[in-house]
Design an enzyme around this catalytic site. Structure first.
Site, short mmCIF file in Angstrom:
data_model
loop_
_atom_site.label_atom_id
_atom_site.label_comp_id
_atom_site.label_asym_id
_atom_site.label_seq_id
_atom_site.Cartn_x
_atom_site.Cartn_y
_atom_site.Cartn_z
CD GLU A 1 -2.91 -1.20 2.35
OE1 GLU A 1 -2.82 -0.33 3.22
OE2 GLU A 1 -3.79 -2.08 2.36
CG ASN B 1 -0.62 -7.16 -1.20
OD1 ASN B 1 -1.19 -7.84 -2.06
ND2 ASN B 1 -1.11 -6.97 0.01
CG HIS C 1 -9.94 -5.91 0.62
ND1 HIS C 1 -10.16 -7.03 1.39
CD2 HIS C 1 -8.65 -5.56 0.81
CE1 HIS C 1 -9.05 -7.34 2.03
NE2 HIS C 1 -8.11 -6.47 1.69
CD GLU D 1 -4.64 -7.94 1.94
OE1 GLU D 1 -5.52 -7.18 2.39
OE2 GLU D 1 -3.43 -7.70 2.05
CG ASP E 1 -12.74 -9.05 1.85
OD1 ASP E 1 -12.54 -8.18 0.98
OD2 ASP E 1 -12.45 -8.86 3.05
C1 XIL Z 1 -6.43 -6.12 8.36
C2 XIL Z 1 -6.76 -7.28 9.28
O1 XIL Z 1 -7.65 -8.14 8.62
C3 XIL Z 1 -7.40 -6.75 10.56
O2 XIL Z 1 -7.56 -7.81 11.51
C4 XIL Z 1 -6.52 -5.66 11.17
O3 XIL Z 1 -7.18 -5.10 12.28
C5 XIL Z 1 -6.22 -4.57 10.15
O4 XIL Z 1 -5.62 -5.17 9.02
N1 XIL Z 1 -4.99 -4.54 3.73
C6 XIL Z 1 -4.00 -5.36 4.22
C7 XIL Z 1 -4.28 -6.22 5.41
O5 XIL Z 1 -2.93 -5.46 3.62
O6 XIL Z 1 -3.13 -6.40 6.21
C8 XIL Z 1 -5.41 -5.69 6.23
O7 XIL Z 1 -5.70 -6.63 7.26
C9 XIL Z 1 -6.61 -5.40 5.36
C10 XIL Z 1 -6.28 -4.37 4.32
#
Ligand code: XIL
Length: 304
Positions: free
Chosen positions: A128, A171, A208, A237, A239
């Protein structure tokens, strides 16, 4: 095959889940984890604030629990994440000079990658680093502020030396639509790295999705354009907020897009049952709170 991991493996891919160490004692959780997935990502346990909350003292306990669970069962492990502005302890953000930040960053990468050397298939080296919106600019972080633009390539060079067999990924989220300014910025960075021989092996699309940010219609083309630069793409990641058929269709589209690109090497969903999702109150995952398979699960398995 009848499970996500085994079906993905038949296609030469992995299918993973983000895992939290504090759920590993719950038998319903580990039953589904062990049955369905052949890769894991520690959801928080490898983040800087957990591993090196104070300077020079490293705590690998929680992450080791996950890595041991996975490797003893033949699952792959994704390392997440080495250099990120968030979940970063205050001692790092307070470092005054470029030299301090550079030393802290490189020693963190060396220590963590050294500890897990040979056990991690892919590392999210930098997470990020770009801003949202139309600017395509770098996000303001202590790394960006003190070191400047070169912090990303420095992190990748350090990472390559620390574990030469791990795939090194950049990422990010909101880089799923090929026309988005942030996507263009990351694309240009990867192209530049490849042209200058900076070591990078993969781009992680966090993916996401929700109603504000649905699966883009050009998602497959976007995966393809990154792959054409000579890097793998991993969906890291995944979802998708929603339910029922609409959610199932979106999940199917993601899986289909990945499988259509040979360099799209694996998919990780960001949690197992809905009630453990970081989207609290949401239902973005493949299993409901009773660990029943949702329509989204059936769609993913059918698409694999
Ligand atoms: C999130 C986790 O799922 C949570 O439990 C935590 O509180 C915050 O981080 N991008 C990422 C992940 O790269 O590491 C994040 O994970 C979600 C967004």
């Amino acid at each position: 095959a009848t499970t996500l991991g085994a079906s993905a493996a038949e296609k030469g891919r992995y299918f993973g889940a983000a895992v939290a160490a504090n759920h590993l004692g719950e038998s319903a959780y580990t039953t589904v984890l062990n049955r369905e997935f052949n890769s894991v990502t520690p959801e928080n346990e490898m983040k800087w604030e957990t591993i090196q909350s104070s300077r020079g003292s490293f705590d690998y306990g929680p992450a080791d629990q996950i890595v041991n669970h996975a490797t003893s069962r033949g699952m792959k492990v994704r390392g997440h994440t080495l250099v990120w502005h968030s979940q970063l302890p205050g001692w790092v953000s307070g470092l005054p000079t470029a030299t301090d930040v550079r030393n802290a960053m490189n020693s963190h990468i060396n220590n963590v990658m050294g500890h897990y050397k040979g056990k991690i298939h892919s590392w999210d080296v930098v997470n990020e680093a770009f801003e949202d919106g139309s600017s395509g600019a770098r996000r303001n972080s202590v790394f960006q502020q003190r070191i400047g633009n070169s912090f990303i390539e420095e992190a990748f060079k350090t990472a390559r030396a620390a574990d030469p067999n791990a795939k090194l990924c950049y990422n990010d989220y909101n880089i799923d639509d090929m026309n988005h300014a942030k996507t263009r910025a990351v694309y240009n960075m990867v192209r530049d790295f490849k042209s200058r021989g900076i070591p990078i092996d993969c781009v992680g699309l966090q993916s996401h999705f929700n109603s504000q940010s649905p699966v883009p219609s050009n998602y497959q083309q976007n995966i393809q354009q990154f792959a054409a630069l000579g890097v793998d793409v991993q969906i890291t990641e995944l979802d998708i907020e929603g339910s029922g058929t609409a959610q199932a269709n979106s999940y199917r589209n993601v899986v289909t897009a990945c499988l259509a690109v040979s360099r799209c090497t694996g998919i990780t969903v960001w949690g197992i049952p809905d009630h453990y999702s970081w989207r609290s109150g949401g239902t973005p995952l493949l299993f409901d709170r009773n660990y029943n398979k949702k329509p989204a699960y059936d769609a993913v398995l059918a698409a694999l």
